[in-house]
Every structure is written in structure tokens, then in C-alpha cells.
Design a protein around this motif. Sequence first.
Motif, PDB file in Angstrom:
ATOM      1  N   GLY A  81      55.232  37.050  14.892  1.00 58.04           N
ATOM      2  CA  GLY A  81      56.399  36.056  15.282  1.00 58.04           C
ATOM      3  C   GLY A  81      57.296  36.548  16.606  1.00 58.04           C
ATOM      4  N   ILE A  82      58.274  36.038  16.799  1.00 56.12           N
ATOM      5  CA  ILE A  82      58.888  36.425  18.082  1.00 56.12           C
ATOM      6  C   ILE A  82      60.475  36.087  17.763  1.00 56.12           C
ATOM      7  CG2 ILE A  82      58.900  34.589  19.503  1.00 56.12           C
ATOM      8  CD1 ILE A  82      58.047  36.480  22.095  1.00 56.12           C
ATOM      9  N   ASP A  83      61.336  36.888  18.354  1.00 59.34           N
ATOM     10  CA  ASP A  83      62.784  36.340  18.013  1.00 59.34           C
ATOM     11  C   ASP A  83      63.590  36.260  19.330  1.00 59.34           C
ATOM     12  OD1 ASP A  83      65.344  35.899  17.094  1.00 59.34           O
ATOM     13  OD2 ASP A  83      65.360  37.449  15.649  1.00 59.34           O
ATOM     14  N   LEU A  84      63.902  35.150  19.556  1.00 60.81           N
ATOM     15  CA  LEU A  84      64.532  34.784  20.882  1.00 60.81           C
ATOM     16  C   LEU A  84      66.219  34.745  20.868  1.00 60.81           C
ATOM     17  CD1 LEU A  84      62.474  31.923  22.615  1.00 60.81           C
ATOM     18  CD2 LEU A  84      62.416  34.599  23.094  1.00 60.81           C
ATOM     19  N   SER A  85      66.573  34.976  19.359  1.00 62.01           N
ATOM     20  CA  SER A  85      67.964  34.921  19.159  1.00 62.01           C
ATOM     21  C   SER A  85      68.690  36.289  18.719  1.00 62.01           C
ATOM     22  CB  SER A  85      68.160  34.282  17.945  1.00 62.01           C
ATOM     23  OG  SER A  85      67.646  34.575  16.611  1.00 62.01           O
ATOM     24  N   ILE A  86      67.875  37.506  18.800  1.00 65.84           N
ATOM     25  CA  ILE A  86      68.406  38.739  18.298  1.00 65.84           C
ATOM     26  C   ILE A  86      69.528  39.031  19.121  1.00 65.84           C
ATOM     27  CG2 ILE A  86      66.661  40.119  19.449  1.00 65.84           C
ATOM     28  CD1 ILE A  86      67.717  40.722  15.955  1.00 65.84           C
ATOM     29  N   GLY A  87      69.351  38.905  20.639  1.00 66.40           N
ATOM     30  CA  GLY A  87      70.526  39.417  21.397  1.00 66.40           C
ATOM     31  C   GLY A  87      71.744  38.558  21.086  1.00 66.40           C
ATOM     32  N   ALA A  88      71.488  37.349  20.760  1.00 68.85           N
ATOM     33  CA  ALA A  88      72.753  36.267  20.770  1.00 68.85           C
ATOM     34  C   ALA A  88      73.297  36.850  19.446  1.00 68.85           C
ATOM     35  CB  ALA A  88      72.096  35.087  20.627  1.00 68.85           C
ATOM     36  N   ILE A  89      72.597  37.105  18.261  1.00 71.01           N
ATOM     37  CA  ILE A  89      73.187  37.557  17.023  1.00 71.01           C
ATOM     38  C   ILE A  89      74.145  38.660  17.200  1.00 71.01           C
ATOM     39  CG2 ILE A  89      72.820  38.478  14.554  1.00 71.01           C
ATOM     40  CD1 ILE A  89      70.168  36.811  14.883  1.00 71.01           C
ATOM     41  N   ALA A  90      73.625  39.905  18.100  1.00 74.97           N
ATOM     42  CA  ALA A  90      74.291  40.924  18.366  1.00 74.97           C
ATOM     43  C   ALA A  90      75.463  40.661  19.012  1.00 74.97           C
ATOM     44  CB  ALA A  90      73.691  41.958  19.133  1.00 74.97           C
ATOM     45  N   VAL A  91      75.533  39.714  20.215  1.00 77.67           N
ATOM     46  CA  VAL A  91      76.793  39.480  20.687  1.00 77.67           C
ATOM     47  C   VAL A  91      77.870  38.704  19.882  1.00 77.67           C
ATOM     48  CG1 VAL A  91      77.464  37.995  22.607  1.00 77.67           C
ATOM     49  CG2 VAL A  91      75.610  39.236  23.036  1.00 77.67           C
ATOM     50  N   LEU A  92      77.222  37.857  19.074  1.00 79.67           N
ATOM     51  CA  LEU A  92      78.249  37.307  18.334  1.00 79.67           C
ATOM     52  C   LEU A  92      78.802  38.516  17.118  1.00 79.67           C
ATOM     53  CD1 LEU A  92      79.529  34.839  16.672  1.00 79.67           C
ATOM     54  CD2 LEU A  92      77.590  34.779  15.385  1.00 79.67           C
ATOM     55  N   GLY A  93      78.035  39.631  16.658  1.00 82.79           N
ATOM     56  CA  GLY A  93      78.342  40.307  15.996  1.00 82.79           C
ATOM     57  C   GLY A  93      79.596  41.322  16.583  1.00 82.79           C
ATOM     58  N   THR A  94      79.684  41.422  18.071  1.00 80.84           N
ATOM     59  CA  THR A  94      80.661  42.104  18.579  1.00 80.84           C
ATOM     60  C   THR A  94      81.948  41.148  18.445  1.00 80.84           C
ATOM     61  OG1 THR A  94      79.892  41.141  20.887  1.00 80.84           O
ATOM     62  CG2 THR A  94      79.048  43.052  20.227  1.00 80.84           C
ATOM     63  N   LEU A 115      77.508  40.850   7.143  1.00 83.41           N
ATOM     64  CA  LEU A 115      77.047  39.731   6.524  1.00 83.41           C
ATOM     65  C   LEU A 115      76.950  38.575   7.140  1.00 83.41           C
ATOM     66  CD1 LEU A 115      80.026  39.936   3.534  1.00 83.41           C
ATOM     67  CD2 LEU A 115      77.480  40.538   3.474  1.00 83.41           C
ATOM     68  N   VAL A 116      77.679  38.486   8.390  1.00 86.58           N
ATOM     69  CA  VAL A 116      77.361  37.553   9.311  1.00 86.58           C
ATOM     70  C   VAL A 116      75.876  37.639   9.982  1.00 86.58           C
ATOM     71  CG1 VAL A 116      78.173  36.467  11.484  1.00 86.58           C
ATOM     72  CG2 VAL A 116      79.641  36.990   9.653  1.00 86.58           C
ATOM     73  N   CYS A 117      75.741  38.750  10.347  1.00 86.49           N
ATOM     74  CA  CYS A 117      74.351  38.887  10.930  1.00 86.49           C
ATOM     75  C   CYS A 117      73.150  39.005  10.086  1.00 86.49           C
ATOM     76  CB  CYS A 117      74.291  40.463  11.752  1.00 86.49           C
ATOM     77  SG  CYS A 117      75.505  40.601  13.073  1.00 86.49           S
ATOM     78  N   VAL A 118      73.265  39.402   9.090  1.00 84.72           N
ATOM     79  CA  VAL A 118      72.268  39.035   8.107  1.00 84.72           C
ATOM     80  C   VAL A 118      72.111  37.779   7.426  1.00 84.72           C
ATOM     81  CG1 VAL A 118      71.672  39.612   5.442  1.00 84.72           C
ATOM     82  CG2 VAL A 118      72.494  41.615   7.037  1.00 84.72           C
ATOM     83  N   ALA A 119      72.900  36.937   7.400  1.00 86.26           N
ATOM     84  CA  ALA A 119      73.112  35.651   7.191  1.00 86.26           C
ATOM     85  C   ALA A 119      72.543  34.941   8.103  1.00 86.26           C
ATOM     86  CB  ALA A 119      74.440  34.974   7.042  1.00 86.26           C
ATOM     87  N   LEU A 120      72.492  35.261   9.480  1.00 86.78           N
ATOM     88  CA  LEU A 120      71.766  34.302  10.736  1.00 86.78           C
ATOM     89  C   LEU A 120      70.436  34.850  10.319  1.00 86.78           C
ATOM     90  CD1 LEU A 120      74.468  34.874  13.393  1.00 86.78           C
ATOM     91  CD2 LEU A 120      73.771  32.742  12.112  1.00 86.78           C
ATOM     92  N   LEU A 233      65.705  39.730   7.563  1.00 88.96           N
ATOM     93  CA  LEU A 233      67.031  40.190   6.857  1.00 88.96           C
ATOM     94  C   LEU A 233      67.341  41.580   7.598  1.00 88.96           C
ATOM     95  CD1 LEU A 233      66.584  39.358   3.152  1.00 88.96           C
ATOM     96  CD2 LEU A 233      68.096  38.230   4.835  1.00 88.96           C
ATOM     97  N   VAL A 234      66.158  42.258   7.520  1.00 88.62           N
ATOM     98  CA  VAL A 234      66.373  43.785   8.272  1.00 88.62           C
ATOM     99  C   VAL A 234      66.766  43.753   9.725  1.00 88.62           C
ATOM    100  CG1 VAL A 234      65.040  45.606   9.000  1.00 88.62           C
ATOM    101  CG2 VAL A 234      64.606  44.575   6.584  1.00 88.62           C
ATOM    102  N   ALA A 235      66.045  42.717  10.559  1.00 86.50           N
ATOM    103  CA  ALA A 235      66.498  42.424  11.795  1.00 86.50           C
ATOM    104  C   ALA A 235      67.896  41.815  11.996  1.00 86.50           C
ATOM    105  CB  ALA A 235      65.875  41.305  12.508  1.00 86.50           C
TER     106      ALA A 235
END
Length: 334
Positions: A81-94, A115-120, A233-235
Motif C-alpha cells: 500500500g501507500i499512505d499519502l495522509s500520514i504527514g497530515a495526520i501528524a500535523v492535525l495531531g500537533t 485517539l484522534v490519530c488512531v481513529a483516522l 492502526l499502528v501507523a
Amino acid sequence: MTSTPTMAAPVQPPVQGPSVLSRVVQAPLFGSMAAIIVAIIVFSILSPRFLTLGNFSLILQQSVVIGILAVAQTLIILTAGIDLSIGAIAVLGTVVLAQAGGAVGPAMGLLITLLVCVALGAVNGALVTGLRLPPFIVTLGAFTAIVAGTRLFAGSQTFAVSDPILTFLGTTFNIGSFTSTYGVVVMLLVYLVIGYALTQTAWGKHVYAVGGNPVAAKLSGVKTDRTIFSVYLVAGVIAMIAAWAALGRIPNADPNAYQNANLETITAVVIGGTSLFGGRGGVTGTLIGTLIVGVLRNGLTLAGVDNLYQNIATGVLVVAAVAVDQFMRRQTSR
């Protein structure tokens, strides 16, 4: 009666195995290690400031956030697979961590962010496994939605963070003459934990099996959907750790930060030797790939090269790494 003389069987020459040099060159991490060694030598010649403990410390500190996110990207790419959203999830996390940490305290802020990051991550995983949508499309859509949602949530504002727990990963300490941060320590711990999980647990073997041949993995009893979902989930967990590290690195939650994080994580993973087709690679190579990108950018900066040319050099490196991966796959399939 004379006996007919028997012909002796021709002596077959012993089969020569691959030489030591050949085995070294064909080793999975040979290209990555060679690249980083050559880069260090070249930049040491170009700039006398490059080969110093202080500069190596800076490279590590600058690599923390992308290095942590690249672990999550490695897991997803290993499943093809590939994840183009992982950086955006981290920024939302900050942003979530800065606001929740200030409102309900740092401990609850960290929990809410997790919880937010795992939910996404779970949403991405559910769309990929439940609806059978391509990971590229799912995470591209998630990237667009999360970036917009983060800016709406933050009101396009930057939030300063001063709580010592939220900025803890940016705290420095000395090992002799070498200065590091706890963010570097956490990054290395993430690599150790995920590396152990991939190589020493049944879950890790399932991740490789799903990426290598999902049909064969399913016939062997591997719950492929569950494995892929767990990876997302781990991501999400790793994205939360990266968000915490980002606030330690720069104590400001900026909704516009790390805009190229997704591409930089893919760069580190590919340069580190993990195949974009899944099933081959690992986090050791990703760590080396992360450091290669860090060394490249740092060395070019010290050499006075414009940032645009740095991006060109990084792009060329990615294409070269993919070309090598394709070549190696063709060689092994013969």
C-alpha cells in the motif's frame, strides 16, 4: 575372456558459489550504505563544518519527525500500500495536542491526540479492507480532507506550546561531547520496537506475507484484512508520536507545517530499499534512507546550494532508487 575396460566418468569441476564481493554487493542494504558513505565523504570535502559532532547532532534532530513517520510508511508499503495522509495526520495531531493539552492538561491531551490519530488510521484501514479501495486513492482523499479540516479546526492560526511535557522530546542532553534530544531517543526506540515486531513476531511475518503474495498468504491462513487494518492502526499510533516530537522540535502547532512530509517519508522508505510492490524491505533500511535524505539536505545547505536544487537532487535519488528496485526484482525473478 577379456573384460571390456570401463570408461571413467568425467570429473565435473566444482561449482563455484558467489564470491564474497558478489554477496556483499547483492546485500539488501549495500546500496543505501554505499550512498550514505559516499555522501559523507563528498560533503566533508566540500565543507569543513560538515564532519563535526555538532553537525551530525543537527542532522539527527532535523530527521526526527520524518524519521518517525517513515516507520509508519514502511509498514504500509510492506503491505503493498501507500499512505499519502500520514504527514497530515501528524500535523492535525500537533494542533489537537496543543489545544487539548492547554485545555485539559498534557496527559489527557496526549491521550486525546492518540485517539484522534488512531481513529483516522482506522478510517483509512477500514476503507482499504472493507470497501477494497486502492490505498493511494483512500489516503489521497484523506490527505485533502485532513489538511482542510486541520486549517478549519485551527482557524489557520499557529498555537504556541510552552508546557514542558508537550515539548519534552525537544529537551537536549549530552553524551560526552555529543548533544542529542529525547526525540532522537524516541525515534530510535520506535525503530527498535517495530523492527523487532516485523522480524520476531507472527504479526510481522503476516505483514511481509500479505505484501509479498496476498493470495498465498490467505490460503496459508493469514487473515489478510485484519493484518492490513492493524497496520493502519499502528501507523496512527506512530503519527501521534511524530506529532509529539514535532512540538518538541518546534514548540508551535502550525496547521501549514510539514506539507511535504508524505513525500519525504516515501523518499526515505524507497531509498532505504523497501520495495514499493510490498513484501521486501524493513525499518533498518528506512532509518538509513532517512539519514541519507538528512545528510543530502544538510550537506547541500552547507555547500550553499539553493533549496530548489536540493529538491531536484532528492527527486533524482528517488527515481534512481526505484530503478534499482525494479532491476533487483527482475534479477531475482529469473
